[in-house]
Design an enzyme around this catalytic site. Sequence first.
Site, short mmCIF file in Angstrom:
data_model
loop_
_atom_site.label_atom_id
_atom_site.label_comp_id
_atom_site.label_asym_id
_atom_site.label_seq_id
_atom_site.Cartn_x
_atom_site.Cartn_y
_atom_site.Cartn_z
N GLU A 1 0.83 -1.03 0.04
CA GLU A 1 0.01 0.03 -0.06
C GLU A 1 0.82 1.05 0.05
OE1 GLU A 1 -1.88 3.40 2.09
OE2 GLU A 1 -0.42 2.05 2.61
N GLU A 2 1.98 1.07 0.70
CA GLU A 2 2.58 2.33 0.91
C GLU A 2 3.19 2.95 -0.38
OE1 GLU A 2 2.83 3.92 3.60
OE2 GLU A 2 2.59 2.24 5.24
N GLU B 1 -6.79 1.77 8.48
CA GLU B 1 -5.54 2.46 8.10
C GLU B 1 -4.90 3.01 9.65
OE1 GLU B 1 -2.42 2.88 6.83
OE2 GLU B 1 -3.46 2.77 4.70
N HIS C 1 5.58 6.92 10.27
CA HIS C 1 6.91 6.34 9.17
C HIS C 1 8.34 6.59 9.82
CE1 HIS C 1 4.15 6.77 5.13
NE2 HIS C 1 3.73 5.73 6.08
#
Length: 913
Positions: A196-197, A222, A296
């Site tokens: 997905e990233e 998410e 992240h």
Amino acid sequence: MMANYFRSTFKFRKTTVSTLFVLTVLVISILTWFDANKYKSNLPDDKSSNSLLDAAWHDLQVITEKPHPYTSHFNDNVHDYLLQRVEQISKKSKFIEVSDDSANGVSKLFQHLDVFNDSSTETRLVYYESSNILVKVEGKSPQLPGLLLSAHFDSVPTGYGATDDGKGVVSLLALLQYYSENQPERTIVFNFNNNEEFGLLGATIFTYSEWFKLVSYVINLEGAGAGSKAALFRTSDTATALLYEKSVKDQPFGNSIYQQGFYSRFVSSETDYKIYELNGLRGWDIAFYKPRDMYHTGKDTVQHTSKAALWHMLNIAWQLSKYVVADQTTASQEILDDESNSSPAIYFDIISKWFFVVSARQLYVWNIVLLCVLPITLILLRIVCNKLGTWRMPTSALFTRIPFALFVSSFTIYFTKELLLQLNPTIWSRNFILPFLFCISEFLLINTLVLALFEYLWPIQDFKTLSLLELSAIAWLFLLKCTWDLSSSGFKATGVYPVTVFYLFISLASMFGLCSMCFGKRPNATNDYDNSEFMRPDTNDTHSIECPRQPEDSETTETSPLINTPSSSVQSSPIASSKSLPGAVQYLQRTLNYDWSAQYLLAVPINAFLIWESLFNLFDALSMTVQESNKATEAVFKFAIYGAIFLCSPLLPFTTKLNRFVVIILGVVTILAASFSLFAAPYTELAPLKLRFVQRIDISRETKQNVEIYGRAGANIQEVLSSLPSRPNVSCKDSGSGTELCVYEGMWPNFGIPMKVDVVKNTHNDKEHFEYEPYFADLRINVADNRLCLMKFNTTGKKHLKQVEFKVGNETTTHSYRTDEGIDSLLLHKLSWNVPYYDVQLKWIPQYTAEGSSDTLGVSIDCYWGEFDETIVNGQVVQKIPAYNELLQFLPETFIVSNRESGMVTIHKYLEL
């Protein structure tokens, strides 16, 4: 005695108003704290729920042992663990089927839309090999439209993925466990998707699956932060919002202001929900959204989150999915099929206890009604007051005080904003409450001083009602603009509802004031305009002054003063005249002396709480974006200024009654908040500055490498990097929008240069090539131990490339794509680490113009490696990317590192064919 005590206690005086103001602030503060922390103590107390939560927590610990991007080996470990858990859960259920894309060899070449830029005209090709894990739970009524439950199990290269999106994945495992024992009415498809990233590719490849045809609705889980509460980011329409309202009774949380951010593209990032929405599914995007400083990064770990946060997401997804697929399938389908619920939804929660939903189209209708009915009502009441003679304020008082005070205070906080932008623009990322409190207290203080001065020099009969009327007129204009925006956006301006509430309650408070004025004491017939009744700024009543009574036999004589004093006979005449009024009217007159309290309760608490909650949630999500660009910083400051004005405006009619202690407190708060906002360090260990890392190796001509660090300008990044043990020679330059790029020659990665590009054939150099014949070139991209490469074309001109063909390794299947519009890029993925190369054939057509031909094709090739853990070189254990590990070990605690691109290391090759 009690009546006198009641009157003295609740009159419109400074002590009473100040006390009510302080209580309002305290109650809102307590409710905000309660709302932000209640989820922490809301763990389940029943055995079955605890069992699911414990299993999910264990799963989370396992899959977040290491970072696991698509470009890493540990990504395979996570895939294998999830597959083993899925098979373990489903093996005893006859109505569950499991499908593994990796084992089934699912791959696809497709043109991928740029979901981050709707206006993009690029032709972006993606070849993707999928390792999604799909689970189908057959429903008892399979003819009903099914539900998709989706989360992605990959992380970014620098993050462990506990929140993004580990908690979503393990929540799906827990739900699968529940539905394996409790067969639903609808069919459920679980998509544990990968990658997905960097492109939302796991969701995209699923749309080509046969099982995609079984589902019409989706719950996407998410993580866009690192914990706290899971918010309803967005939902398809009013019907889906209503289902959330009806199903989620325990800790609902969400606000359609977030949704408007996606609609307007203010929020530039995306989730898998976007792919599902583009492919016709309706549903819910549920996500963690804070704190972004851990997002992240290496702090997205189990240690920096909690079971309570995991339970919040799991519990919401559980409640919602149960309602849709099991408990209320018939009722939910009726709501979903109702055409009147098809427009976008406006929704918000109150302290995670109550959830409110209204159709944006319905709000549009309500706005029009309010815009028409309320001003007409206020005008009619104003006319009645004039007819009764109870409106005794000069016309010159209209639209002078409040507009002037708003102008002065707004100019002041605008100046403050410019000062803060110059001195400490990113302080919001450390603590958004104090800078915002600075704006609020400064705005209130300036207005209090200006309006109190007006009232002292030029007192009027009923300043608060006059001010409320002025605010109502100003709010009318704003509501008109918001209503227009609501219509012109296709009802997607779903964050405008606070303006509707603001206008409604300000108008009701104004209406109450005018009604009270209608029953106020009328002037003597012989003295229609008795200015002395309202010329004292310290008056305690709303419409009259309590004054010493004259003796009843006092008469006006030739020696009586021309201007009445408080002891003059005219001051007593309204009292005398009131005795001739009916008893009910006299009672209303006495009661309405306390109308200020009703006006305050209508105008202030509800507006203040709703606006504060909306702004608090907004800053909670956006405050740390000031690190990312000047645009984001300007947006945060704009929200702060407009938010402070919006929040404080309902209180302005009552500020003249704030006593000196409250004013002093406002002054002290302003000074303290200003000191923090202007001079405090913007970055700390708990709120670090995020740097973005990539090490780029260029093998185009001579081999060279550089470490590139992107970060916020003005944070002494160059000085910090120069002090690393390797003593690099760092050069920094502006990279636009308030950020800078710092480059230095770092330590070489410990995996050599595992990329080589060979030009096997190129007809551009063929002497027998005809003038208008297309050119062909065959390339072999040798990449060992790699999963991802990007090819970009036409870097020396227009879109020449019309066709691309390629093979992955020695497989026999040829993948081909042709378009007359030209091809801009090709993104290549391969799951097998042992496949050593891609064979690519390019076909392009030269362009002929009056200036001559342009027949050279530029090809830029970038391959990505996403691991920074240890490896063995010459029998020694070493770090794969020592330049990155040096940053992790030696950067000050006020800095944290994230990835810049799809990999930690990028190897680049440029060719001209």
